[in-house]
Scaffold this active site. Structure first.
Site, PDB file in Angstrom:
ATOM      1  CE  LYS A  64      -3.888   2.080   2.922  1.00 17.67           C
ATOM      2  NZ  LYS A  64      -4.770   1.732   3.983  1.00 17.67           N
ATOM      3  CB  SER A  87      -8.075   3.320   3.307  1.00 18.13           C
ATOM      4  OG  SER A  87      -7.230   2.955   4.142  1.00 18.13           O
ATOM      5  CB  SER A 147      -7.914   0.703   6.515  1.00 18.21           C
ATOM      6  OG  SER A 147      -8.735   1.861   6.505  1.00 18.21           O
TER       7      SER A 147
END
Lengths: 145, 465
Positions: B76, B171, B195
């Site tokens: 990420k 997210s 997330s």
């Protein structure tokens, strides 16, 4: 920011006025001409979702502390909603309850031995900054200057 | 080959059925084909091929580094990666190239993993849709599945085929999409309020959130220091266990990692649930829960019971306050964490040079989106002298009550809790954006963030498999 807070009051006032001017200038540039009149009349708004806590003084104070501007009516409305949402915490009985800062509160914090094991990377770090002079990060003048 | 599990493909590499370079090239080619998903912000093609080459040399000499050697992974974009741009999907860090690797990234690389790229996310990991980053939203690979396409055809005709794509959740949506689309075998996400688990649920992959303190946060650009953890996304639980085994453990660079030694572990090949006590928290039976999710929850509970586990109802009485509590604590810590972005040492810097204060303010206005700025302002409000006690301290007290709820349940003989992760299946983007980020986060985090506040581990697996 700390320079602003530690300055004598006369200089602080001057700094505040300068900062306000800059922010107003920006607001006008963004086309929010209604901003000024709206902010003065803001506290008279009545809305069930709003707590009425975000007064013009609060807006100014937060903008100065956060160094982030609201920029629009929606942003203030969003803060009002966020506060109203947070107010629901009042319903919880927390008498005698200690605040919890960390889930690891029952453990000892790890402290490593005080030896230099890395560093000497000034050049690498300076590469990420936009404005440097030799080994200095360059900032525009603070309020005291 | 790309649809296999990490363990299967690792075996294939060890047995020479495929080389790391071939594997890497297949993944790179698939990343290019699936570019429309927008799962990756940066594809580190050169770096990946070089790493694959080195892995191949090791395999030829018989010196493989283990199960992760030669395996394509994705990270990420809020984890620092040395010499690879790290943006947090924000204008504030566009062009920022960290001079170091996050500990978890370094650990993956030390074990021979091949870094395919940095995945897309909500800006600074704030959001539950992966729709609010500056590089655009991430599309759920399942939007292009046969099942979904047929469902759409039944509902409406004459629509632009791509107008109703589904969100990935967030997210860590880019990481979830990257794994679900077979472009990598494992991905790192982060989990502060759900997330990693939320997008894992929406993309049909495994999402694992370790206990706070188990995995190092050094190099993970922080959102909420007291709740953030790196998360793991894979296609099966066994793969997640492999990755966790590589990542867990004390890190001297992160003083919030626990010092207890982490014993190596392997999952049993057949699970014996006879002695397991599973708790179903009654407060999680929310009215907004979709009937489909509710039925899967029920089926899972029945399955465990039929295999001999004890399944009982439990209570987590402060559940209804957990979202509010999280909202206050999160925005307050965010207000503090985002203060570092002033344009001086790294990141975006505006052109104003009148004064430091003006420069900071303009830099931050240009660098942050509305969501980030909104949370900073809310956080600063709760931290004001006159509000500190009534909001921040109050929320910390409620946090203890929530954590105690979990402790009490686990002390009463319950081994594990079984809950849904999301209220419903992935929604179309057009529907998701009808509400603002804060409202959506408040709705979508309802099952996931209480665990972050208590610090416990949580694992999510797709029910439909």
């Amino acid at each position: 920011m700390s320079s602003l807070l530690s300055a004598p009051s006369a200089l602080r006032e001057d700094a505040l006025r300068r900062l306000k001017r800059e922010m107003w200038a920006r607001a006008v540039k963004l086309g929010l001409r209604s901003w000024v009149g709206w902010r003065r009349g803001f506290t008279s708004k009545a809305d069930p979702q709003r707590s009425g806590r975000v007064t013009a003084e609060v807006i100014e104070h937060l903008e100065r502390l956060a160094l982030v501007d609201f920029g629009s009516l929606e942003a203030v409305a969003r803060l009002e909603k966020a506060i109203a949402f947070a107010d629901r915490l009042r319903a919880v009985d927390t008498d005698g309850v200690e605040p919890m800062e960390s889930v690891l509160e029952d453990r000892c914090l790890y402290l490593r031995s005080d030896n230099v094991v890395e560093g000497n990377c000034a050049e690498e770090l300076l590469q990420n900054a936009h404005r440097v002079v030799e080994e200095y990060f360059v900032a525009p003048p603070g309020v005291n200057d | 080959m790309l649809g296999r599990t990490l363990r299967e493909v690792s075996t294939a590499l060890k047995q020479g059925h495929i080389t790391p370079t071939e594997l890497c090239q297949k993944c790179l080619s698939l990343i290019k084909k699936t570019k429309f998903l927008n799962a990756y912000i940066t594809v580190s093609e050169e770096v990946a091929l070089k790493q694959a080459e080195e892995s191949e040399k090791r395999y030829k000499k018989g010196h493989s580094l283990g199960d992760l050697d030669g395996i394509p992974v994705a990270v990420k974009d809020n984890f620092s990666t040395s010499s690879i741009e790290t943006t947090c999907a924000s204008n504030m860090l566009k062009g920022y190239v960290p001079p170091y690797n996050a500990t978890v990234v370094q650990k993956l690389l030390d074990k021979g993993a091949v870094l395919m790229g940095k995945t897309n996310l909500d800006e600074f990991a704030m959001g539950s849709g992966s729709t609010d980053g500056v590089f655009g939203p991430v599309k759920n690979p399942w939007s292009y599945s046969k099942q979904y396409r047929e469902k759409r055809k039944q509902k409406a005709h004459g629509e632009n085929e791509d107008s109703n794509w589904l969100i990935t959740g967030g997210s860590s949506g880019g990481s979830a999409a990257a794994v679900a689309a077979f472009t990598c075998f494992a991905a790192l996400g982060s989990d502060t309020g759900g997330s990693t688990r939320n997008p894992a649920a929406h993309c049909g992959v495994v999402g694992f959130k370790p206990s706070y303190g188990l995995v190092s946060r050094h190099g993970l650009i922080p959102l909420v220091n007291s709740m953030d953890v790196p998360g793991i996304l894979t296609r099966c639980v066994d793969d997640a266990a492999i990755v966790l085994g590589m990542l867990a453990g004390h890190d001297p660079k992160d003083s919030t990692t626990i010092q207890d030694p982490v014993k190596p572990f392997t999952l049993p090949t057949s699970a014996d649930v006879n002695k397991l006590c599973i708790g179903i928290p009654k407060e999680y039976l929310a009215p907004e829960l979709s009937s489909e999710v509710r039925s899967f929850w029920s089926k899972a509970a029945n399955l465990f019971e039929s295999e001999g586990a004890k399944v009982i109802e439990v209570s987590l009485p402060h559940t209804s306050y957990s979202i509010v509590c999280y909202h206050v604590l999160c925005t307050s810590e965010v207000a503090s964490n985002m203060a570092r972005f002033d344009g001086l040492e790294y990141g975006h810097r505006c052109d104003i040079n009148v004064s430091t204060e003006a420069m900071y303010a303009a830099t931050r206005r240009e660098g942050f989106n509305d969501v980030v700025r909104g949370r900073i302002l809310s956080g600063n409000f709760f931290l004001l002298k006159e509000n500190y006690e009534n909001y921040f301290i109050k929320a910390q007290k409620v946090r203890r009550l929530i954590a105690n709820d979990f402790v009490n349940v686990f002390n009463s003989g319950v081994d594990v809790l079984l809950t849904p992760t999301t209220l419903s299946e992935a929604v179309p983007y057009l529907e998701f954006i009808k509400e603002d980020n804060r409202t959506r986060s408040a709705q979508d985090d309802i099952f996931t963030q209480a665990v972050n506040m208590a610090g416990f581990l949580s694992c999510l697996q797709d029910c439909q498999q």
